[in-house]
Design a protein around this motif. Sequence first.
Motif, PDB file in Angstrom:
ATOM      1  N   THR A  27      51.856   6.525 -20.681  1.00 36.60           N
ATOM      2  CA  THR A  27      51.359   7.903 -20.745  1.00 36.60           C
ATOM      3  C   THR A  27      49.867   7.930 -21.077  1.00 36.60           C
ATOM      4  OG1 THR A  27      53.526   8.665 -21.500  1.00 36.60           O
ATOM      5  CG2 THR A  27      51.669  10.149 -21.850  1.00 36.60           C
ATOM      6  N   VAL A  28      49.454   7.064 -22.004  1.00 32.68           N
ATOM      7  CA  VAL A  28      48.035   6.985 -22.364  1.00 32.68           C
ATOM      8  C   VAL A  28      47.207   6.483 -21.183  1.00 32.68           C
ATOM      9  CG1 VAL A  28      46.371   5.835 -23.873  1.00 32.68           C
ATOM     10  CG2 VAL A  28      48.545   6.659 -24.805  1.00 32.68           C
ATOM     11  N   MET A  29      47.736   5.497 -20.461  1.00 30.71           N
ATOM     12  CA  MET A  29      47.015   4.994 -19.286  1.00 30.71           C
ATOM     13  C   MET A  29      46.830   6.085 -18.252  1.00 30.71           C
ATOM     14  SD  MET A  29      48.778   1.243 -18.709  1.00 30.71           S
ATOM     15  CE  MET A  29      49.158   0.191 -20.105  1.00 30.71           C
ATOM     16  N   ARG A  30      47.903   6.842 -18.007  1.00 29.66           N
ATOM     17  CA  ARG A  30      47.805   7.929 -17.018  1.00 29.66           C
ATOM     18  C   ARG A  30      46.842   9.007 -17.497  1.00 29.66           C
ATOM     19  NH1 ARG A  30      48.060   8.598 -12.998  1.00 29.66           N
ATOM     20  NH2 ARG A  30      49.591  10.191 -12.430  1.00 29.66           N
ATOM     21  N   ALA A  31      46.840   9.297 -18.799  1.00 28.92           N
ATOM     22  CA  ALA A  31      45.920  10.309 -19.339  1.00 28.92           C
ATOM     23  C   ALA A  31      44.469   9.848 -19.258  1.00 28.92           C
ATOM     24  CB  ALA A  31      46.292  10.625 -20.789  1.00 28.92           C
ATOM     25  N   ALA A  32      44.270   8.520 -19.277  1.00 25.31           N
ATOM     26  CA  ALA A  32      42.916   7.979 -19.173  1.00 25.31           C
ATOM     27  C   ALA A  32      42.421   7.934 -17.733  1.00 25.31           C
ATOM     28  CB  ALA A  32      42.877   6.577 -19.781  1.00 25.31           C
ATOM     29  N   GLY A  33      43.254   8.375 -16.811  1.00 33.66           N
ATOM     30  CA  GLY A  33      42.843   8.450 -15.413  1.00 33.66           C
ATOM     31  C   GLY A  33      43.213   7.256 -14.562  1.00 33.66           C
ATOM     32  N   ILE A  34      44.030   6.365 -15.087  1.00 35.63           N
ATOM     33  CA  ILE A  34      44.468   5.199 -14.305  1.00 35.63           C
ATOM     34  C   ILE A  34      45.599   5.629 -13.381  1.00 35.63           C
ATOM     35  CG2 ILE A  34      45.459   2.881 -14.429  1.00 35.63           C
ATOM     36  CD1 ILE A  34      44.153   2.576 -17.158  1.00 35.63           C
ATOM     37  N   SER A  35      45.459   5.343 -12.109  1.00 37.43           N
ATOM     38  CA  SER A  35      46.438   5.790 -11.124  1.00 37.43           C
ATOM     39  C   SER A  35      47.703   4.946 -11.185  1.00 37.43           C
ATOM     40  CB  SER A  35      45.844   5.713  -9.717  1.00 37.43           C
ATOM     41  OG  SER A  35      45.564   4.372  -9.369  1.00 37.43           O
ATOM     42  N   ILE A  36      48.788   5.519 -10.669  1.00 38.34           N
ATOM     43  CA  ILE A  36      50.053   4.789 -10.622  1.00 38.34           C
ATOM     44  C   ILE A  36      49.931   3.560  -9.713  1.00 38.34           C
ATOM     45  CG2 ILE A  36      52.456   4.917  -9.854  1.00 38.34           C
ATOM     46  CD1 ILE A  36      52.546   7.769 -10.789  1.00 38.34           C
ATOM     47  N   SER A  37      49.226   3.710  -8.606  1.00 35.87           N
ATOM     48  CA  SER A  37      49.084   2.580  -7.679  1.00 35.87           C
ATOM     49  C   SER A  37      48.364   1.405  -8.344  1.00 35.87           C
ATOM     50  CB  SER A  37      48.320   3.025  -6.427  1.00 35.87           C
ATOM     51  OG  SER A  37      47.037   3.506  -6.770  1.00 35.87           O
ATOM     52  N   ARG A  38      47.424   1.705  -9.231  1.00 35.67           N
ATOM     53  CA  ARG A  38      46.718   0.627  -9.918  1.00 35.67           C
ATOM     54  C   ARG A  38      47.641  -0.073 -10.912  1.00 35.67           C
ATOM     55  NH1 ARG A  38      40.901   1.260 -13.082  1.00 35.67           N
ATOM     56  NH2 ARG A  38      40.458  -0.981 -13.284  1.00 35.67           N
ATOM     57  N   ILE A  39      48.443   0.711 -11.617  1.00 32.54           N
ATOM     58  CA  ILE A  39      49.403   0.108 -12.548  1.00 32.54           C
ATOM     59  C   ILE A  39      50.410  -0.746 -11.786  1.00 32.54           C
ATOM     60  CG2 ILE A  39      51.211   0.609 -14.236  1.00 32.54           C
ATOM     61  CD1 ILE A  39      49.708   3.162 -14.949  1.00 32.54           C
ATOM     62  N   VAL A  40      50.861  -0.252 -10.634  1.00 31.84           N
ATOM     63  CA  VAL A  40      51.801  -1.019  -9.812  1.00 31.84           C
ATOM     64  C   VAL A  40      51.171  -2.330  -9.354  1.00 31.84           C
ATOM     65  CG1 VAL A  40      53.064  -1.033  -7.624  1.00 31.84           C
ATOM     66  CG2 VAL A  40      53.102   1.010  -9.064  1.00 31.84           C
ATOM     67  N   SER A  41      49.888  -2.287  -8.999  1.00 26.20           N
ATOM     68  CA  SER A  41      49.214  -3.529  -8.581  1.00 26.20           C
ATOM     69  C   SER A  41      49.152  -4.531  -9.717  1.00 26.20           C
ATOM     70  CB  SER A  41      47.805  -3.211  -8.078  1.00 26.20           C
ATOM     71  OG  SER A  41      46.964  -2.788  -9.137  1.00 26.20           O
ATOM     72  N   TRP A  42      48.984  -4.064 -10.961  1.00 23.34           N
ATOM     73  CA  TRP A  42      48.996  -4.977 -12.112  1.00 23.34           C
ATOM     74  C   TRP A  42      50.388  -5.600 -12.287  1.00 23.34           C
ATOM     75  CZ3 TRP A  42      46.256  -0.945 -15.752  1.00 23.34           C
ATOM     76  CH2 TRP A  42      44.889  -0.904 -15.424  1.00 23.34           C
ATOM     77  N   VAL A  43      51.409  -4.781 -12.084  1.00 25.55           N
ATOM     78  CA  VAL A  43      52.776  -5.293 -12.192  1.00 25.55           C
ATOM     79  C   VAL A  43      53.031  -6.345 -11.104  1.00 25.55           C
ATOM     80  CG1 VAL A  43      55.216  -4.678 -12.098  1.00 25.55           C
ATOM     81  CG2 VAL A  43      53.600  -3.151 -13.235  1.00 25.55           C
ATOM     82  N   MET A  44      52.568  -6.075  -9.890  1.00 19.03           N
ATOM     83  CA  MET A  44      52.742  -7.027  -8.797  1.00 19.03           C
ATOM     84  C   MET A  44      52.018  -8.339  -9.081  1.00 19.03           C
ATOM     85  SD  MET A  44      54.720  -5.708  -6.550  1.00 19.03           S
ATOM     86  CE  MET A  44      55.329  -4.139  -5.890  1.00 19.03           C
ATOM     87  N   ALA A  45      50.862  -8.250  -9.725  1.00 22.37           N
ATOM     88  CA  ALA A  45      50.124  -9.473 -10.082  1.00 22.37           C
ATOM     89  C   ALA A  45      50.935 -10.322 -11.056  1.00 22.37           C
ATOM     90  CB  ALA A  45      48.774  -9.103 -10.684  1.00 22.37           C
ATOM     91  N   GLY A  46      51.626  -9.669 -11.979  1.00 22.74           N
ATOM     92  CA  GLY A  46      52.486 -10.414 -12.888  1.00 22.74           C
ATOM     93  C   GLY A  46      53.664 -11.038 -12.172  1.00 22.74           C
ATOM     94  N   ALA A  47      54.221 -10.313 -11.188  1.00 18.81           N
ATOM     95  CA  ALA A  47      55.365 -10.836 -10.438  1.00 18.81           C
ATOM     96  C   ALA A  47      54.975 -12.012  -9.553  1.00 18.81           C
ATOM     97  CB  ALA A  47      55.966  -9.730  -9.579  1.00 18.81           C
ATOM     98  N   LEU A  48      53.687 -12.092  -9.178  1.00 22.05           N
ATOM     99  CA  LEU A  48      53.247 -13.165  -8.289  1.00 22.05           C
ATOM    100  C   LEU A  48      53.462 -14.540  -8.917  1.00 22.05           C
ATOM    101  CD1 LEU A  48      51.876 -13.966  -5.631  1.00 22.05           C
ATOM    102  CD2 LEU A  48      49.667 -13.712  -6.791  1.00 22.05           C
TER     103      LEU A  48
END
Length: 355
Positions: free
Chosen positions: A86-107
Amino acid sequence: MGRLGRYVSVTVLASMLLVQALLLGLDLVFSFIGELDNVKGSYGAWDAFRYTLYVMPGHVYTILPMSALIGALVGLGALASSSELTVMRAAGISISRIVSWVMAGALSIILLGLALGEFVVPHTDQRAETLKARAQGQDYTPGRISGYWQKEGQELINIQLVTPEGQLLGVSRYRYNSDGLLQEASYAATGEYIGKSGWQLRDLRVTTFMPDGRSQIASQSELLWPVRLTPNFLRVAAADPEQLGLADLRLYSRYLQNQGLDAGNYELQFWKKALSPLAVFSMVLIACSFIFGPLRSVTLGLRIITGVLVGLVFRYTQDAAGFASLLFQGSPLWATLLPIALCLSIGAYAIYRVR
């Protein structure tokens, strides 16, 4: 990737590795219990446990998508429960960017699975089969084949024994014409591979069948047999398709296709392994859509149950599609890809709706 991105990636990766370890532990227990049914004579419980340990790396491919899905649900769920998302979204970070971070971890876990499948599984599975056969008193040697049949051009080939060193013992060849009539039958006592030129057959007895029904028998001390069948192909033929790497699966399936033989099982295993990274990404995308959607505020237990159910549905759907492609002569590529594409589409659409 900044500090926040690394934090999200590491959190999700740690959850995936933890879930992977837990699922492998459960798989080890149940596989060992199942293997105890084979315990008899000289094959004891300790041998069954060692056998189970050896085949564990091969199970990584099976549970990798499910562990990635559940791990992503647990990791992202923890971030959502502590209001960090919620804090990340309030700071203006998009969902697609968060998803890309998750994908980087899955790699990272994808690369680990691929490395195990290519470099570890073929050796551990072979060790497992050798251990089991010898403990049960069976005459088993890795790479040895007996009673091997193969079609090569206009010939049917039977090899009584292929040694682990690649030597052929008892080679029978039956050559026929385009009408399916037998023209020649030959038997060679031994065969030795001499490179691209083919095999050197020795101590031959050749029977030639005439159009008028007569036959002629001749003997030869040596004969060069130019054939595409190589010791590597014979080594691959001796192994289960699930134990082979991508290169061996592709090479042998193309060889079978060129000979007009059924290569469906090898093609299916090739595409399952080749598309396993995409399968993991599709499961992670589903997990992200759940966390940003209906599972944002639920308990950890419900997230895990949801992940198990979705993972099982994906696995059984992909298995069913693969078996259907073999049964109805369909495309193994499409049978493997369709469940993945469906999950990717559902996940992408769900995230789009959240945005």
